[in-house]
Scaffold this active site. Structure first.
Site, PDB file in Angstrom:
ATOM      1  N   ASN A   8      21.359  35.512  30.296  1.00 14.27           N
ATOM      2  CA  ASN A   8      21.917  34.290  30.871  1.00 14.27           C
ATOM      3  C   ASN A   8      21.480  34.258  32.329  1.00 14.27           C
ATOM      4  O   ASN A   8      22.047  34.937  33.181  1.00 14.27           O
ATOM      5  CB  ASN A   8      23.446  34.324  30.752  1.00 14.27           C
ATOM      6  N   ARG A  91      20.195  31.854  27.103  1.00 14.49           N
ATOM      7  CA  ARG A  91      21.144  30.743  27.178  1.00 14.49           C
ATOM      8  C   ARG A  91      20.475  29.654  28.020  1.00 14.49           C
ATOM      9  O   ARG A  91      20.065  29.909  29.149  1.00 14.49           O
ATOM     10  CB  ARG A  91      22.430  31.194  27.861  1.00 14.49           C
ATOM     11  N   HIS A 178      29.521  24.087  27.372  1.00 11.52           N
ATOM     12  CA  HIS A 178      30.338  25.184  26.820  1.00 11.52           C
ATOM     13  C   HIS A 178      30.271  25.227  25.299  1.00 11.52           C
ATOM     14  O   HIS A 178      31.183  25.743  24.646  1.00 11.52           O
ATOM     15  CB  HIS A 178      31.840  25.053  27.188  1.00 11.52           C
ATOM     16  N   GLY A 206      38.205  28.071  32.020  1.00  7.87           N
ATOM     17  CA  GLY A 206      37.672  29.098  32.922  1.00  7.87           C
ATOM     18  C   GLY A 206      37.547  28.478  34.295  1.00  7.87           C
ATOM     19  O   GLY A 206      38.398  27.689  34.692  1.00  7.87           O
ATOM     20  N   ASN A 207      36.472  28.813  35.012  1.00  8.94           N
ATOM     21  CA  ASN A 207      36.223  28.068  36.250  1.00  8.94           C
ATOM     22  C   ASN A 207      35.863  26.634  35.898  1.00  8.94           C
ATOM     23  O   ASN A 207      36.300  25.689  36.516  1.00  8.94           O
ATOM     24  CB  ASN A 207      35.124  28.749  37.067  1.00  8.94           C
ATOM     25  N   GLY A 208      35.009  26.503  34.865  1.00 14.20           N
ATOM     26  CA  GLY A 208      34.783  25.198  34.256  1.00 14.20           C
ATOM     27  C   GLY A 208      35.760  25.060  33.095  1.00 14.20           C
ATOM     28  O   GLY A 208      36.099  26.064  32.469  1.00 14.20           O
ATOM     29  N   ARG A 237      35.987  21.439  40.484  1.00 13.83           N
ATOM     30  CA  ARG A 237      35.510  20.103  40.091  1.00 13.83           C
ATOM     31  C   ARG A 237      36.678  19.190  39.757  1.00 13.83           C
ATOM     32  O   ARG A 237      37.672  19.636  39.183  1.00 13.83           O
ATOM     33  CB  ARG A 237      34.590  20.214  38.860  1.00 13.83           C
ATOM     34  N   ASP A 278      41.078  30.236  42.626  1.00 15.35           N
ATOM     35  CA  ASP A 278      41.434  31.213  41.591  1.00 15.35           C
ATOM     36  C   ASP A 278      42.862  30.961  41.119  1.00 15.35           C
ATOM     37  O   ASP A 278      43.802  30.989  41.925  1.00 15.35           O
ATOM     38  CB  ASP A 278      41.296  32.629  42.176  1.00 15.35           C
ATOM     39  N   LEU A 279      43.008  30.743  39.821  1.00 14.06           N
ATOM     40  CA  LEU A 279      44.335  30.358  39.318  1.00 14.06           C
ATOM     41  C   LEU A 279      45.398  31.429  39.529  1.00 14.06           C
ATOM     42  O   LEU A 279      46.577  31.111  39.691  1.00 14.06           O
ATOM     43  CB  LEU A 279      44.250  29.981  37.831  1.00 14.06           C
ATOM     44  N   ARG A 280      44.967  32.707  39.548  1.00 14.67           N
ATOM     45  CA  ARG A 280      45.966  33.767  39.738  1.00 14.67           C
ATOM     46  C   ARG A 280      46.695  33.601  41.074  1.00 14.67           C
ATOM     47  O   ARG A 280      47.924  33.727  41.147  1.00 14.67           O
ATOM     48  CB  ARG A 280      45.297  35.149  39.686  1.00 14.67           C
ATOM     49  N   GLU A 329      42.832  32.617  27.996  1.00 11.93           N
ATOM     50  CA  GLU A 329      43.148  33.909  27.376  1.00 11.93           C
ATOM     51  C   GLU A 329      44.238  34.662  28.121  1.00 11.93           C
ATOM     52  O   GLU A 329      44.907  35.514  27.550  1.00 11.93           O
ATOM     53  CB  GLU A 329      41.879  34.790  27.346  1.00 11.93           C
ATOM     54  N   GLU A 380      30.468  34.387  24.316  1.00 16.47           N
ATOM     55  CA  GLU A 380      29.284  33.525  24.227  1.00 16.47           C
ATOM     56  C   GLU A 380      28.023  34.343  23.937  1.00 16.47           C
ATOM     57  O   GLU A 380      27.151  33.898  23.203  1.00 16.47           O
ATOM     58  CB  GLU A 380      29.125  32.737  25.533  1.00 16.47           C
TER      59      GLU A 380
HETATM   60  P1  ADP Z   1      33.777  31.261  34.085  1.00 15.46           P
HETATM   61  O1  ADP Z   1      33.993  29.822  33.765  1.00 15.46           O
HETATM   62  O2  ADP Z   1      33.133  31.466  35.428  1.00 15.46           O
HETATM   63  O3  ADP Z   1      33.159  32.079  32.969  1.00 15.46           O
HETATM   64  P2  ADP Z   1      36.247  32.664  33.449  1.00 15.46           P
HETATM   65  O4  ADP Z   1      36.275  32.255  32.035  1.00 15.46           O
HETATM   66  O5  ADP Z   1      36.045  34.102  33.745  1.00 15.46           O
HETATM   67  O6  ADP Z   1      35.252  31.820  34.323  1.00 15.46           O
HETATM   68  O7  ADP Z   1      37.658  32.222  34.112  1.00 15.46           O
HETATM   69  C1  ADP Z   1      37.906  32.335  35.461  1.00 15.46           C
HETATM   70  C2  ADP Z   1      39.322  31.827  35.751  1.00 15.46           C
HETATM   71  O8  ADP Z   1      40.243  32.588  34.976  1.00 15.46           O
HETATM   72  C3  ADP Z   1      39.747  31.973  37.208  1.00 15.46           C
HETATM   73  O9  ADP Z   1      40.331  30.770  37.664  1.00 15.46           O
HETATM   74  C4  ADP Z   1      40.812  33.055  37.142  1.00 15.46           C
HETATM   75  O10 ADP Z   1      41.782  32.846  38.101  1.00 15.46           O
HETATM   76  C5  ADP Z   1      41.390  32.853  35.758  1.00 15.46           C
HETATM   77  N1  ADP Z   1      42.106  34.057  35.308  1.00 15.46           N
HETATM   78  C6  ADP Z   1      41.602  35.259  34.968  1.00 15.46           C
HETATM   79  N2  ADP Z   1      42.592  36.125  34.658  1.00 15.46           N
HETATM   80  C7  ADP Z   1      43.757  35.448  34.819  1.00 15.46           C
HETATM   81  C8  ADP Z   1      45.152  35.772  34.669  1.00 15.46           C
HETATM   82  N3  ADP Z   1      45.544  36.989  34.294  1.00 15.46           N
HETATM   83  N4  ADP Z   1      46.048  34.806  34.904  1.00 15.46           N
HETATM   84  C9  ADP Z   1      45.680  33.577  35.287  1.00 15.46           C
HETATM   85  N5  ADP Z   1      44.406  33.205  35.442  1.00 15.46           N
HETATM   86  C10 ADP Z   1      43.447  34.116  35.231  1.00 15.46           C
END
Ligand code: ADP
Length: 395
Positions: A8, A91, A178, A206-208, A237, A278-280, A329, A380
């Site tokens: 990728n 990819r 995706h 995810g981020n997207g 976005r 970052d959602l965390r 997840e 993926e």
């Molecule tokens: P990408 O789209 O770059 O592949 P990912 O699928 O890895 O991204 O997702 C990234 C997002 O997942 C980030 O916003 C991150 O904050 C969120 N994330 C990862 N672990 C957790 C968690 N335990 N609780 C809440 N959000 C999480």
């Protein structure tokens, strides 16, 4: 048995996984980050060890050469040199309407990927560069392209078309992205349901972020559109917007096209609403009472809920919802808020199961929930390896 290297290749990164198929064994995997910068990083993982090399990696060619030298499986010794790789699977983000399936790469395929670059200027050129370099390093290997857009090529015309004058509709339409992830998790969900016919909504967060409506394994609608900035609120976005806002921003704030693009792609979404991407962090702050973070989570989950409603109508029913990717997840709060107040549809979340911190495929709805809610970790790379293997077996 075949050794398939999945690559990728992004604008400044290179992710890889080496599989033995059809066993689906991962021999090694890794990531080269910040290619072109002084502090490039190379993370490499096998079953036994983890190596991290930090070294200047000036370009993708050097990155792939470093990677090729590391493709040794210390346990089986099955890969001794790049010549042992049978297939390299790439990819590729945008396959336009030209590619609805995985395909062996020829000169003609490369020309088409290049011609699609205006539709994916950040991704297709980097993907193509990865292909060109891989051809020079893995000389004996077949090169295969797996497209992110391919799974959405089944979306019917009345759904993929925008209401613009017809003279624009040759190129301007919903393509979706995706796709590899939506395909992978929906197939797992169909397996879990065990029914011949199925109506599923897959939610990749995810981020997207994106959602797909999938009827009997076929994608019929999807929330990303002409570009990966439509539908849901994402990390940076905006997702769905009234297009007139863009004219207003240009006029009132004197923003040019480039600035508008940066604003909508990199400075909006959860980052624009809260100052955090970052959602965390956003969840933590919301818990502590931060109003902007609370509102952003409310806006985000409300929009997902709205899409669940519209896709249930499009599917004329619903059997299962699937959560996947980093947020889908892992975020118990997001899943809880999305499923809240959907009891009229027959969605009942099991709060205890939802709160379990597991990394496995699981059902988080109650036994009497009419609609099943699954968490299915996406993979993926494995889906790319599977599709590539299927193509080779067919030949
Ligand atoms: P990408 O789209 O770059 O592949 P990912 O699928 O890895 O991204 O997702 C990234 C997002 O997942 C980030 O916003 C991150 O904050 C969120 N994330 C990862 N672990 C957790 C968690 N335990 N609780 C809440 N959000 C999480």
């Amino acid at each position: 048995m075949q050794q398939i290297l999945v690559l990728n290749s992004g604008s400044s990164s290179l992710k890889f996984q080496l599989f033995t198929m059809p066993e689906e064994t991962v021999l090694c995997s890794g990531l080269i980050e910040r290619i072109g910068s002084e502090d490039a990083k190379f993370k490499y993982k096998t079953n036994r060890e983890k190596i991290r090399v930090v070294t200047p990696i000036p370009n993708h060619k050097v990155a792939l050469e470093i990677l090729a030298k590391q493709l040794l499986d210390p346990e089986t010794g099955s890969i001794k040199s790049p010549e042992d790789i049978d297939v390299v699977a790439h990819r590729v983000v945008h396959g336009g309407k030209e590619f609805s399936e995985t395909i062996e790469i020829t000169k003609n395929v490369k020309d088409k990927i290049k011609a699609l670059s205006p539709l994916a200027p950040l991704h297709n050129p980097a993907n193509l560069e990865g292909i060109n370099i891989a051809e020079t390093i893995f000389k004996k290997a077949k090169q295969v392209a797996v497209f992110d857009t391919a799974f959405h090529q089944t979306i019917p015309e009345h759904v993929y078309k925008y209401a613009l004058p017809n003279k624009f509709s040759d190129k301007i339409r919903l393509y979706g992205f995706h796709g590899t992830s939506h395909k992978y998790v929906s197939e797992k969900a169909i397996g879990l349901l065990g029914e011949k016919e199925s109506k599923i909504i897959t939610i990749h967060l995810g981020n997207g972020c994106s959602m797909s409506a999938i009827k009997n394994g076929v994608c019929i609608d999807h929330s990303l559109g002409f570009s990966p900035n439509a539908g849901l609120i994402m990390g940076t976005r905006s997702g769905d917007l009234d297009p007139t806002i863009i004219f207003y921003l240009a006029e009132k704030f004197n923003l040019n096209l480039k600035e508008l693009n940066t604003l909508l792609q990199k400075e909006s979404g959860m980052l624009g609403l809260t100052g955090h991407g970052d959602l965390r962090e956003i969840e933590e702050l919301a818990k502590e009472g931060d109003k902007a973070c609370q509102l952003a989570i409310k806006m985000n989950t409300y929009r997902i809920k709205k899409y669940i409603g519209s896709y249930t109508a499009a599917l004329n029913g619903l059997d299962a919802i699937v959560f996947t990717a980093g947020i889908g997840e892992n975020s118990t709060i997001m899943r809880e808020l999305i499923c809240e107040d959907l009891d009229f549809l027959g969605i009942k979340l099991d709060i205890v199961k939802n709160n379990e911190r597991l990394k496995t495929i699981r059902t988080i709805s109650t036994p009497d929930s009419k609609i099943k809610v699954f968490v299915i970790p996406t993979n993926e790379e494995l889906e790319i390896a599977k599709e590539t293997y299927d193509l080779l077996v067919k030949e």
